[in-house]
Every structure is written in C-alpha cells, then in structure tokens.
Design an enzyme around this catalytic site. Structure first.
Site, PDB file in Angstrom:
ATOM      1  CB  THR A   1      43.678  42.743  39.196  1.00 32.21           C
ATOM      2  OG1 THR A   1      44.059  43.309  37.936  1.00 32.21           O
ATOM      3  CG2 THR A   1      42.749  41.580  38.961  1.00 32.21           C
TER       4      THR A   1
ATOM      5  CG  ASP B   1      52.184  42.058  42.040  1.00 34.19           C
ATOM      6  OD1 ASP B   1      51.877  41.454  43.090  1.00 34.19           O
ATOM      7  OD2 ASP B   1      51.468  42.035  41.015  1.00 34.19           O
TER       8      ASP B   1
END
Length: 478
Positions: free
Chosen positions: A255, A233
């Site tokens: 995150t 990602d």
C-alpha cells in the site's frame, strides 16, 4: 517434522488485509505457508474513519486455529495507530484510522510550540499529518489510562501483558533515535503524558503466554509464548531484505512504498528534514532511513474504482503504453484519502500541463512510472544525505509480484533490482522469533538463510537514465 525444525506463527497485518503465516525454520531451511488471510476493511462512522479492530482480532484467532500447534507467535502491523484503554484495561472505542481527517491543521499547532526543525532534530521523524504525536494532540484522552499501538493491543488481548515494542514506538515521533528511548523533552513540550505508554520492549523479548481462553478458542496446547518482533511491519520487512554487506538500498512495497537505507546512526540534519526522510529504528541497533511514498495505494484505489478488472491484463496493457508521457508526485498528500483516484490523477496531470491519461491502461502506466520515479528520487537522495553509496536495490513485499514496476524501478535508478521475498514482513517476523529461540544467529545470518531458501528475481537496468532525469525535472517544475 524434525525435532530441529520449529514452527512460528507470524501475524502480519497490512492496511488492507491481514494474514497469519506459519514459518518452519531449521538450521538450513526456512519455509513459509499461509494459514489464514482476511480482509482489513476500515469503517466510516459519523465521527470519522475507524479500524474494525474486533474483526481483526477475530481474524487473528481464526488464523491461529488454522495454523495448528506452533512454538511461538509474533505480531506486526502498520504503524502510528493505537487503541486507548481505561483503568480496567477495556478498550475505549475503535482505534482511529490514520487517514481520518482529525489531524488536519494539527501539525501547525504543534510547530507553534516546537518548531519543525527542533522536532526533527530531537526525533528524526519525517512530517506526515498522521504521525502518532499529531493524533494524540488531536485526540480526546479523558478516561484513557493506557495507550497500546495496534500490534501491542492485539498482543495484550492474546496474553494479558502490556508493552510497547521499540521499532513501532519509533514511528510515534516521541522516541529519540540516538538514545533509542523516549524523548521526554518533546513529550513535555507538547503536553503528552508518556505514562500512557506501557514499558518499552525490544524485538525478541518475551511478550507473555497465550491466555487459557485463547488456547481454548484456537485449540492450541499451552504454553505458547508470544514473542515481540519488529512489530512495525516495515521493520520486519527490512529484516527480511536478503542483502549481504552494507551497500544496498531497499524498497518495501505494498500500500505504501518505503524506500531507503539501513544505517548505524540517524541522519538529523536540516537538509534531511527538508527532504522529508525519516529515521525509524530497526533490529540490532540499526536505523531505517527512508521516505514514505504513496505506493500501490494509488493503483489499488483505481482498480477499486474500475470495478476490480483483471490485474494481470491491466499490467500487460500498461506495458504497451509509451513510457513517461505523464507522471505525478507519488508523495503528494492530495492522494492520501480514498475515493476518485483516477479522476485525481487526471486532474494532477492536467494541472501540470501533461497529457491526461484516459484509459485504465494509461492511468496504470502513469502510476507505475510515477512510483519508479519516486523510488529513484528517494534512493538518490538517501545516498547523498547519508553519504552512503549503494550498488543494488532490493524490492520486497507485495510489489515484487509486479514485474513491470520492478523493471521500471531498475531502469529509473540505473541499478540492478533484486525482487523478493514477497512476504517479507512475515518472514522477518518469523526470523526474529526463531532467533529469540536460538534457531537463527544474527541479522546477517538470517539474511543469508533467506538468500538460500527464498525465490529471488533480478532485474537489470535497461536504457538511459536521462529520460528519467528529464521526467524528474519536469515534475519538479510542474
């Protein structure tokens, strides 16, 4: 819809949630909409922490059904984790979560065979206890005939075709970033059989067609191709950094915070290893030279511990708290595991002789100041180690919604911050698919299209960076 506009489904899986986004791309247009969002909840079982991979696959199928007819599908996810298949292609248990404790002490065993400086010189990957190499050394591989990284596993279930996409493979610590191929020497020395991996494929390569059963379940009309994208990602997110030229740094926020530079060659010096920078592969021969920082995980865990208060109100209160009263090392492995995050942050401040944040607003301000400080340090050190100066910092991903963090990052770095796009990974995923199908040109062309079509916010640095230098010195001496 115009015949010149195509639709692409971007499956984007983060460590806490997954989403299926639909990108509609034309010669002068790029629109992104959300088809389906679903939770990604790891499960703790007696043997450890595991990903609920079947739930994730169900979310992907539901998302493709909600997306409607598309011209292609691409999948990106977090890095390092994998599923093991038997000789018949069946999954051997739920994939282990990178936060599982099984890799504790494994790195030291590996270094006894391949010293850490040799490992870095060969693979360019920073030390992290959950790197795929360490997971494989810790794993029970009996009966395993194939290893597929998470996005490749889901692609296999969709298409029946196995492959290993390069940008994600570069996070395994088994790729040579100079040749962009496997490091056979390292694999042999640590006893890993590279035959476990499916053949490498590049972003933009075809990855098969949706199987008839998938078409039936999703209601899509075939043939629908699946396209390999930057399946890590972060690779997709960096592809969606709306930059021009080369003098920029990026911070992919979520995150994790991934802060660094886009280079044309890896930095494999001992000084780079000591600074814990990684060399992961990006699109078009680029290298993502970056440092992993714990990121908004710290705040996510605190918010969970506080019973999910209103985040907007929490940030407004945090903005009123005096700056830089207390900071922690946002890269410290002590914060890696879930649970008791407010207490652990307080303990770290107490141990370093700083004021202990008590209220949620004070803890939140401590986290955001600490993240901005870590962003500053990473951007400064990356420029020096790579001899690559920058004029602007691009912040992409979920952290773009956090205006306080963006402003603090500008203040800490002493550089303008351009924030956006928020769904950078999904947009990068879509752009690679569109390029593979002839709708978008090179990487620069895709970024130019993003700049024209996506909302961006600019933050100018405020105040003197001296107070940030002082806080950095204070933290280093703690």
């Amino acid at each position: 819809m115009s015949a010149s506009v195509k639709s692409y489904a971007a499956v984007d899986l983060g460590a806490s949630s997954g989403r299926v986004m639909v990108g509609r791309v034309g010669p002068d247009s790029l629109e992104l909409s959300e088809a389906h969002r679903f939770a990604n909840r790891p499960v703790r079982v007696p043997e450890g922490l595991r990903w609920d991979i079947l739930s994730l696959y169900g979310g992907v199928l539901d998302g493709l059904k909600a997306a409607g007819q598309v011209d292609s599908v691409g999948i990106d996810s977090w890095a390092v984790d994998y599923g093991l298949l038997d000789a018949d292609g069946a999954l051997l248990g739920n994939p282990v979560h990178y936060r599982d404790s099984r890799t504790e002490g494994v790195a030291e065993k590996v270094w006894a065979t391949v010293p850490a400086p040799d490992l870095y010189a060969a693979t360019g990957l920073q030390y992290a206890p959950f790197n795929t190499l360490y997971q494989l050394v810790a794993d029970q591989l009996a009966g395993a005939r194939r290893l597929l990284l998470i996005p490749d596993l889901l692609t296999y279930w969709l298409t029946g075709v196995q492959g290993t996409e390069l940008t994600n493979a570069s996070t395994t610590q088994l790729i040579d970033p100079r040749t962009r191929g496997w490091s056979y020497d390292i694999a042999e020395r640590v006893g890993i059989d590279l035959e476990l991996f499916a053949p490498l494929r590049q972003p933009g390569d075809p990855a098969g067609l949706l199987r008839p059963e998938v078409l039936e379940e999703t209601g899509l009309r075939g043939p629908v191709p699946v396209t390999a994208v930057g399946s890590h990602d972060t690779a997709s997110a960096v592809a969606a950094v709306p930059a021009s030229g080369e003098r920029f740094a990026y911070i992919c926020t979520g995150t994790w915070s991934l802060a660094g530079l886009e280079l044309d060659r890896p930095v494999l010096t001992e000084e780079s290893r000591a600074a814990n920078f990684t060399n992961e592969l990006g699109l078009d021969g680029t290298v993502r030279y970056l440092r992993n920082i714990m990121g908004l995980w710290l705040l996510q865990e605190c918010v969970r511990a506080w019973g999910d208060p209103d985040l907007g109100e929490l940030l407004r209160e945090a903005a009123k708290v005096p700056a830089l009263r207390s900071v922690v090392d946002a890269g410290d492995a002590v914060f890696l595991a879930p649970g008791r995050m407010p207490e652990r942050i307080a303990e770290a401040c107490r141990a370093s002789g700083q004021p202990v944040p008590a209220s949620p607003a004070e803890v939140t301000r401590c986290i955001l100041d600490s993240l901005a400080l870590a962003h500053r340090k990473a951007v400064e050190e990356a420029q020096r180690l790579a001899d690559h100066p920058v004029d602007v910092v691009y912040v992409v991903g979920g952290g773009t919604r956090n205006a306080l963090l963006c402003q603090l990052t500008a203040d800490a770095c002493g550089l303008p911050v351009v924030a956006g796009p928020t769904e950078a990974a999904a947009l990068g995923n879509v752009l690679v698919q569109a390029r593979a199908h002839g709708l978008v040109g090179d990487l620069a062309g895709g970024r130019e299209l993003l700049t024209r079509t996506q909302p961006l916010t600019r933050y100018e640095p405020q105040g003197d960076t001296a107070r940030w230098r002082e806080a950095q010195t204070r933290l280093a001496g703690a």
